[in-house]
Write a protein that holds these residues in place. Structure first.
Motif, PDB file in Angstrom:
ATOM      1  N   ILE A   1     104.624 -14.652  -6.492  1.00 22.14           N
ATOM      2  CA  ILE A   1     103.932 -14.473  -5.227  1.00 22.14           C
ATOM      3  C   ILE A   1     103.702 -12.980  -4.985  1.00 22.14           C
ATOM      4  O   ILE A   1     104.367 -12.129  -5.589  1.00 22.14           O
ATOM      5  N   ALA A   2     102.762 -12.682  -4.090  1.00 21.02           N
ATOM      6  CA  ALA A   2     102.470 -11.296  -3.738  1.00 21.02           C
ATOM      7  C   ALA A   2     102.371 -11.160  -2.234  1.00 21.02           C
ATOM      8  O   ALA A   2     101.830 -12.020  -1.541  1.00 21.02           O
ATOM      9  N   GLY A   3     102.899 -10.079  -1.705  1.00 19.68           N
ATOM     10  CA  GLY A   3     102.848  -9.800  -0.285  1.00 19.68           C
ATOM     11  C   GLY A   3     103.206  -8.339  -0.046  1.00 19.68           C
ATOM     12  O   GLY A   3     103.615  -7.639  -0.972  1.00 19.68           O
TER      13      GLY A   3
ATOM     14  N   LEU B   1     109.241 -14.561  -8.420  1.00 19.12           N
ATOM     15  CA  LEU B   1     108.901 -13.200  -8.807  1.00 19.12           C
ATOM     16  C   LEU B   1     107.979 -12.632  -7.729  1.00 19.12           C
ATOM     17  O   LEU B   1     106.863 -13.133  -7.536  1.00 19.12           O
ATOM     18  N   ALA B   2     108.437 -11.592  -7.026  1.00 15.64           N
ATOM     19  CA  ALA B   2     107.695 -11.062  -5.884  1.00 15.64           C
ATOM     20  C   ALA B   2     107.004  -9.750  -6.243  1.00 15.64           C
ATOM     21  O   ALA B   2     107.662  -8.772  -6.614  1.00 15.64           O
ATOM     22  N   PHE B   3     105.679  -9.719  -6.122  1.00 18.64           N
ATOM     23  CA  PHE B   3     104.888  -8.526  -6.346  1.00 18.64           C
ATOM     24  C   PHE B   3     104.567  -7.855  -5.013  1.00 18.64           C
ATOM     25  O   PHE B   3     104.359  -8.533  -4.003  1.00 18.64           O
ATOM     26  N   ASP B   4     104.515  -6.520  -5.032  1.00 26.62           N
ATOM     27  CA  ASP B   4     104.220  -5.751  -3.828  1.00 26.62           C
ATOM     28  C   ASP B   4     102.742  -5.360  -3.838  1.00 26.62           C
ATOM     29  O   ASP B   4     102.280  -4.638  -4.723  1.00 26.62           O
ATOM     30  N   THR B   5     101.994  -5.823  -2.826  1.00 23.97           N
ATOM     31  CA  THR B   5     100.567  -5.513  -2.754  1.00 23.97           C
ATOM     32  C   THR B   5     100.294  -4.087  -2.303  1.00 23.97           C
ATOM     33  O   THR B   5      99.193  -3.582  -2.492  1.00 23.97           O
ATOM     34  N   GLY B   6     101.265  -3.468  -1.643  1.00 20.53           N
ATOM     35  CA  GLY B   6     101.064  -2.131  -1.119  1.00 20.53           C
ATOM     36  C   GLY B   6     100.424  -2.103   0.257  1.00 20.53           C
ATOM     37  O   GLY B   6     100.232  -1.027   0.838  1.00 20.53           O
ATOM     38  N   ILE B   7     100.114  -3.274   0.829  1.00 22.43           N
ATOM     39  CA  ILE B   7      99.519  -3.336   2.164  1.00 22.43           C
ATOM     40  C   ILE B   7     100.586  -3.014   3.200  1.00 22.43           C
ATOM     41  O   ILE B   7     101.665  -3.600   3.190  1.00 22.43           O
TER      42      ILE B   7
END
Length: 246
Positions: free
Chosen positions: A152-154, A239-245
């Motif tokens: 996932i990404a957030g 698995l957590a991705f960082d969008t940078g928002i």
């Protein structure tokens, strides 16, 4: 409330009312095996709708279409079109307890899936589901041993609200390359998550390290995770991705 959010809520209400109004005559559609298309794009087929529901609740991954000729089918799904709005109504069912005779207990969910992929739970009924009643993500119809991996990404919105806005929920990341190593660091499996950002992999009991390879478009990738796989259990890994928002 924004205008787009209001429109979405009105459309979701229309789906529910249409499904109720047409429920007596709308037969479930003939449904192929769910395709891994939940990562993005419009929902145009029953298989797309089922894939979105599975992405919403990964434990549905082993459920197969309803087969009236199959005796003892404990878990199944059905899909019906929501009249006039291009959406679908997806019913998921898990049964247990003497299913050769029709199952003593069952738990059902009814979801509305909008054309843009929005998934809304319309109703849920039934008792608490025993752990061994959940279907295998591998499709074998029983609990197996291994990992169920989700990427996932957030964050997806610059401002978090209370209560949280469902439109700002983390999104699934498709086609992520994943390495699975044993406790000593020796690679045991190389795999790629599907378009719904998920994958089940059967593994022997033991300790493992799960690491996602670099994926373009994110500020930071997930850190490697040490997990323990127990015999007869499915271990969830996110698995957590960082969008940078921000």
């Amino acid at each position: 409330m924004t205008r787009s959010r209001l429109i979405r809520l009105v459309l979701l209400a229309t789906v529910v009312l249409s499904a109720v109004a047409c429920g007596a005559t709308a037969a479930p559609s003939a449904t192929p095996e769910p395709s891994p298309s939940a990562g993005g794009g419009p929902v145009t087929t029953p298989a797309d709708a089922v894939a979105r529901v599975i992405a919403h609740e990964p434990r549905f991954a082993g459920i197969r279409p309803f087969d009236p000729e199959m005796v003892g089918q404990s878990s199944w799904f059905e899909v019906a079109p929501a009249s006039g709005v291009g959406a679908f109504i997806v019913t998921m069912r898990i049964g247990w307890g003497d299913c050769q005779a029709g199952c003593i207990e069952e738990h059902t969910w009814v979801y509305a899936v909008l054309p843009d992929g929005t998934v809304g739970l319309q109703s849920e009924a039934g008792g608490e589901i025993p752990p061994d009643a959940w279907p295998s993500p591998a499709g074998g119809g029983g609990v197996v041993t291994g990992l169920h991996i989700t990427a996932i990404a957030g964050p997806t919105c610059p401002v978090e609200t209370v209560p949280p806005d469902p439109a700002c929920a983390p999104r699934f990341v498709p086609n992520v390359a994943v390495l699975i190593s044993d406790a000593a660091g020796t690679i045991q499996q190389k795999l790629v998550l599907d378009a719904a950002g998920q994958k089940f992999v059967a593994l022997a009991p033991g300790g493992y390290i799960v690491n996602a390879e670099g994926t373009a478009g994110f500020m930071n990738g997930p850190e490697a995770q040490r997990v323990t796989v127990e015999d007869g259990q499915i271990t969830d890994v996110t698995l957590a991705f960082d969008t940078g928002i921000r």
